[in-house]
Design an enzyme around this catalytic site. Structure first.
Site, PDB file in Angstrom:
ATOM      1  NE  ARG A 133      -3.504  -2.200   2.908  1.00 32.70           N
ATOM      2  CZ  ARG A 133      -3.213  -3.316   3.592  1.00 32.70           C
ATOM      3  NH1 ARG A 133      -2.006  -3.455   4.154  1.00 32.70           N
ATOM      4  NH2 ARG A 133      -4.108  -4.268   3.724  1.00 32.70           N
ATOM      5  CE  LYS A 157      -6.406  -0.480   4.846  1.00 34.81           C
ATOM      6  NZ  LYS A 157      -7.723  -0.806   4.276  1.00 34.81           N
ATOM      7  CG  HIS A 228      -4.823   0.260  -3.754  1.00 34.62           C
ATOM      8  ND1 HIS A 228      -4.202   0.274  -2.521  1.00 34.62           N
ATOM      9  CD2 HIS A 228      -5.758  -0.708  -3.683  1.00 34.62           C
ATOM     10  CE1 HIS A 228      -4.757  -0.630  -1.739  1.00 34.62           C
ATOM     11  NE2 HIS A 228      -5.698  -1.248  -2.423  1.00 34.62           N
ATOM     12  NE  ARG A 231      -2.991  -3.837  -1.098  1.00 36.10           N
ATOM     13  CZ  ARG A 231      -2.484  -4.614  -0.147  1.00 36.10           C
ATOM     14  NH1 ARG A 231      -1.177  -4.807  -0.093  1.00 36.10           N
ATOM     15  NH2 ARG A 231      -3.255  -5.203   0.740  1.00 36.10           N
ATOM     16  CG  HIS A 254      -6.137  -8.879   1.728  1.00 31.37           C
ATOM     17  ND1 HIS A 254      -6.419  -9.279   0.425  1.00 31.37           N
ATOM     18  CD2 HIS A 254      -5.953  -7.528   1.648  1.00 31.37           C
ATOM     19  CE1 HIS A 254      -6.405  -8.235  -0.374  1.00 31.37           C
ATOM     20  NE2 HIS A 254      -6.119  -7.172   0.341  1.00 31.37           N
ATOM     21  CE1 TYR A 263      -6.580  -7.465  -6.661  1.00 25.30           C
ATOM     22  CE2 TYR A 263      -6.646  -8.475  -4.492  1.00 25.30           C
ATOM     23  CZ  TYR A 263      -6.467  -7.366  -5.300  1.00 25.30           C
ATOM     24  OH  TYR A 263      -6.183  -6.147  -4.721  1.00 25.30           O
TER      25      TYR A 263
END
Length: 270
Positions: A133, A157, A228, A231, A254, A263
Site C-alpha cells: 500500500r 493496517k 493501488h 497492488r 489481508h 482477484y
C-alpha cells in the site's frame, strides 16, 4: 487506539462523525435519545444531495454504528441510536490491474540516469514487486530492508507487521537508488526514511500519487493508474502465474481470505 488505526483513519472518522453530529444539532437534536429513524433519513438525504458515492455513504453509516456501539459500552445510551437505518447497497467494483505489457512500460518510464529517476524506479518496482500500500511504502526505513533475504519489513493496517518479498529487479532498483540516488537527496537532515524528497525529508503519499501520474503519461497509458493499481496488478499477476490464494492473501496482508478472493474474478487465466 484500541484498534491500532492509522492517523489517516482516525482523522477521517473523526471528521465524518463530527460532520453528522453537526448536522443533527442543526436539526434540533440535543440528546442521544432524540436520534431516530426520521432524522437519520434526513441525514442520508443530505449526503445524497452532496452527491457522495454510495460507498462513501455506506462508510459513514458504518462509522456511526461503530460510534453508537462505543456509546452503549460507555453507558451513555441503552441502545445504539444509529442502527435504525441500513446502508445503501454498494455495487462491487472489480480492480483494474495493468497488463504485463503496460506494467513493463510503466516500470521502464523513469530516467535512471538521474537521482530522481533512480528513486522513482525503486518506488515503482517495490510497489509492484511487494504489493505494498502507498502508506506502507512511504513508511519504509533503511532498517526495513533485509538485503540478504530480499525482503522488506512492512507495517500495514492496524499496525500489523508482515514481510514483503522482493524480486531481483526490485532489489536491484533499491540498490541503485541507495548507491547513486538517495545521497543526492540527503541535506542537513539525518533520517532513516528510505524514500526522500528534494528537501531530504520523508516522501509523502501525495508525492507518490503525483509520481504515478507522471509516469503513466510518459508510458502512454490511457487508464487511471494509482499506487493501488500496482497492488492490484501484483495480486493478479501472481494468480495468473499459478500462486495459490492463501499465499497471495498473506503477501497482501489481508486479514480475510474473502478480501483476496476478488482477484479470482479479475485473473483470466485463473
Amino acid at each position: 487506539m484500541e484498534r491500532n488505526a492509522s492517523p489517516h483513519t482516525l482523522d477521517r472518522y473523526g471528521r465524518e462523525i463530527a460532520e453528522c453530529l453537526h448536522f443533527l444539532e442543526e436539526q434540533g437534536v440535543r440528546d442521544w435519545s432524540n436520534i431516530d429513524r426520521h432524522v437519520l433519513r434526513r441525514y442520508l438525504t443530505w449526503l445524497q444531495s452532496k452527491e457522495y458515492a454510495k460507498a462513501s455513504v455506506a462508510r459513514r453509516l458504518s462509522q456511526l454504528r461503530s460510534f453508537g456501539r462505543f456509546l452503549v459500552r460507555e453507558g451513555m445510551v441503552e441502545a445504539n441510536p444509529f442502527k435504525t437505518v441500513s446502508s445503501p447497497k454498494v455495487p462491487k467494483r472489480l480492480p483494474q490491474p495493468l497488463s504485463v505489457q503496460e506494467t513493463v512500460a510503466l516500470l521502464g518510464a523513469p530516467d535512471t540516469t538521474t537521482a530522481q529517476g533512480l528513486r522513482d524506479r525503486a518506488i515503482l518496482e517495490v510497489l509492484y514487486s511487494g504489493g505494498l500500500r502507498v502508506s506502507e511504502l512511504v513508511g519504509l526505513n533503511l532498517s526495513s530492508i533485509d538485503r540478504q533475504r530480499n525482503e522488506l519489513r512492512v507495517w500495514g493496517k492496524g499496525a500489523k507487521e508482515r514481510i514483503a518479498l522482493l524480486g531481483k529487479p526490485a532489489m536491484a532498483a533499491i540498490e541503485a537508488y541507495l548507491e547513486r540516488g538517495r545521497p543526492e537527496f540527503i541535506k542537513k537532515v539525518t533520517t532513516d526514511a528510505l524514500y526522500l524528497n528534494r528537501s531530504g525529508h520523508r516522501l509523502s503519499t501525495r508525492s507518490v500519487m503525483n509520481i504515478m501520474q507522471k509516469y503513466r503519461r510518459l508510458a502512454g497509458l490511457q487508464k487511471r493508474v494509482t499506487p493501488h493499481t500496482l497492488r492490484h496488478t501484483f495480486a493478479t499477476h501472481l494468480l495468473d502465474g499459478g500462486a495459490d490464494l492463501r499465499s497471495v492473501q498473506e503477501m497482501l496482508g489481508h486479514a480475510l481470505l474473502a478480501t483476496t478472493q476478488i482477484y479470482t474474478h479479475v485473473s483470466q487465466s485463473r
